[in-house]
Design an enzyme around this catalytic site. Structure first.
Site: not given
Ligand SMILES: CC(=O)N[C@H]1[C@@H](OP(=O)(O)OP(=O)(O)OC[C@H]2O[C@@H](n3ccc(=O)[nH]c3=O)[C@H](O)[C@@H]2O)O[C@H](CO)[C@@H](O)[C@@H]1O
Ligand SMILES: C=C(OP(=O)(O)O)C(=O)O
Length: 429
Positions: A22-23, A102, A126, A131, A133-135, A316, A338, A408
């Site tokens: 999926k990811n 997301r 989820c 979560r 999106v600042d980065l 995950d 995380i 999902r």
């Molecule tokens: C669709 C998908 O691929 N989802 C995966 C992706 O989620 P996702 O891509 O959302 O996870 P990130 O690696 O970006 O997030 C990691 C950490 O960074 C923080 N963060 C992230 C972005 C940002 O702008 N600012 C910030 O602070 C998040 O809140 C979190 O604490 O990677 C996660 C970590 O392996 C997995 O659990 C999710 O399944």
């Molecule tokens: C947290 C997950 O997905 P998403 O980032 O789409 O919420 C996940 O695949 O476990």
């Protein structure tokens, strides 16, 4: 609303085919927005998230054709999607769609790179933490985008196109890395992403982008180099196998006992999790067709695990490991680093009689000799499947409610498990 009914106690025996990830499938589908030619993706899993992303892309004017099965195709064969973003008719991704998933927010990157504008609702997804999106915004700004937030939407503009830059992430982020990577492929000049996420899904997307004509090196390492190109073209790419689905079924077998071949799985994608499973008492045997997992006779040993970015133990799989540890012979400790709120499964696992206490980001699980089935509620994707794992080993009946979370990310879960001897059925309505 559909529910899943499970009668626990059966060992698992047989073969489970592993679906496409999926990811990886989601960002690969999004990458199709970068070109006006057709991107063909094979081994795309049939999941609710994929169907939703098809709708989101459709809203931008993308044509998607899902090819049917050919005679002789395996019944679990993933679908082939032909994705054509020839004409992008709308650069807005609306709240109604993006709030449900997301990853759909990531369309901001290719829209901005190719169309020089995007208006994308802030994401949902989820409930496992704040979560932000600042980065992602920081990365796009580094590449020259002007960004504002208005009415819950991120409005991004790059009138003269994006420009290559050095992007240094203060923390490892999968979403940030995907967005920076996609945006930089069409930027003028070169981009360096440092402290990039090393997850295999990033490398899979980079492979596909390179087939489309991008110039990316170093994906899968913390330092990625991208030489921007003026245009990307069509390509054909196969989605890599789902390491989280693989680890989930491996934990299910470790929980129930028995022996299952995880067909198509790739051990190098989840070595840290396989090592933990071996420590817990499972036998893991990589072979030509994937990975064989068994646990015969020996009980479950407790483990101490901390989640970490790849190649560490994946967040995950944290909930699934916790379910397994509820029946370990002793106390286990699981630390989640995380996501700050990824313990929603704890209170539901307690309904089976599990003994878990939480102290900040660490859960202590005191193994019990027997779980008992109970009505439980799925709260997020991986938490949901941890309840299924507990139910497979619990005495009596479990009813898992709100299983739309499961749909999902797990393709034909009940079919795959019942083919291995589990008593599990979906109750519709
Ligand atoms: C669709 C998908 O691929 N989802 C995966 C992706 O989620 P996702 O891509 O959302 O996870 P990130 O690696 O970006 O997030 C990691 C950490 O960074 C923080 N963060 C992230 C972005 C940002 O702008 N600012 C910030 O602070 C998040 O809140 C979190 O604490 O990677 C996660 C970590 O392996 C997995 O659990 C999710 O399944
Ligand atoms: C947290 C997950 O997905 P998403 O980032 O789409 O919420 C996940 O695949 O476990």
């Amino acid at each position: 609303m559909d529910r899943i009914r499970i009668i626990g106690g059966n060992k698992l025996h047989g073969t489970i085919p592993i679906s496409g990830a999926k990811n990886a499938a989601l960002p690969l589908m999004i990458a199709a927005l970068l070109t006006d030619e057709t991107l063909i993706l094979d081994n795309v899993p049939r999941l609710a998230d994929v169907a939703l992303l098809q709708r989101i892309l459709g809203n931008h004017g993308v044509d998607i054709m899902a090819a049917g099965k050919r005679p002789g195709d395996h019944e679990y064969q993933g679908q082939t999607l032909h994705i054509s973003a020839k004409n992008i008719i709308d650069t807005t991704a609306p709240y109604e769609l993006v709030s449900k998933m997301r990853a759909s927010f990531w369309v901001v990157a290719p829209l901005l790179a190719r169309m020089h504008e995007a208006k994308v609702s802030l994401p949902g997804g989820c409930a496992i933490g704040t979560r932000p999106v600042d980065l992602l915004i920081m990365a796009l700004e580094k590449l020259g985008a002007e960004i504002s937030i208005d009415g819950g939407y991120v409005i991004a503009k790059a009138p003269g196109g994006l420009k290559g830059a050095t992007i240094e992430f203060p923390k490892v982020t999968v979403s940030g890395t995907h967005v920076a990577l996609m945006a930089a492929t069409l930027a003028k000049g070169s981009t360096i992403i440092s402290n990039a996420a090393c997850e295999p899904e990033i490398a899979d997307v980079a492979d596909c982008l390179n087939k489309m004509g991008a110039k990316i090196t170093g994906a899968g390492t913390p330092r990625i180099l991208i030489e921007g190109v003026a245009k990307l073209h069509g390509a054909r790419h196969t989605v890599l196998p789902d390491r989280i689905e693989t680890g989930t079924y491996a934990m299910a077998v470790a929980m129930t006992g028995g022996e299952v071949q995880l067909s198509g799985a790739r051990p190098e994608l989840l070595q840290a999790a396989l090592d933990v499973l071996a420590q817990a008492g499972a036998t893991i045997t990589p072979n030509n067709d994937g990975i064989k997992v068994s646990r015969n006779g020996a009980g479950i040993s407790p483990v101490t695990v901390t989640t970490a970015p790849f190649p560490g133990f994946p967040t995950d799989l944290q909930a699934q490991l916790m379910a397994l540890m509820t029946r370990a012979k002793g106390a286990s400790h699981i630390t989640e680093t995380i996501f700050e709120n990824r313990f929603m499964h704890v209170q539901e696992l307690a309904r089976f009689g599990a003994k878990i206490s939480l102290d900040g980001e660490t859960a202590t699980i005191d193994g019990v000799s027997q779980l008992r089935g109970a009505p439980v509620m799925a709260t997020d994707l991986r938490a949901s499947v941890s309840l299924v794992i507990a139910a497979l080993a619990a005495e009596g009946e479990t009813m898992v409610n709100r299983i739309y979370h499961l749909d999902r990310g797990f393709e034909r879960l009940e079919e795959k498990l019942s083919a291995c001897g589990a008593t599990i059925e979906r109750i519709s309505g």
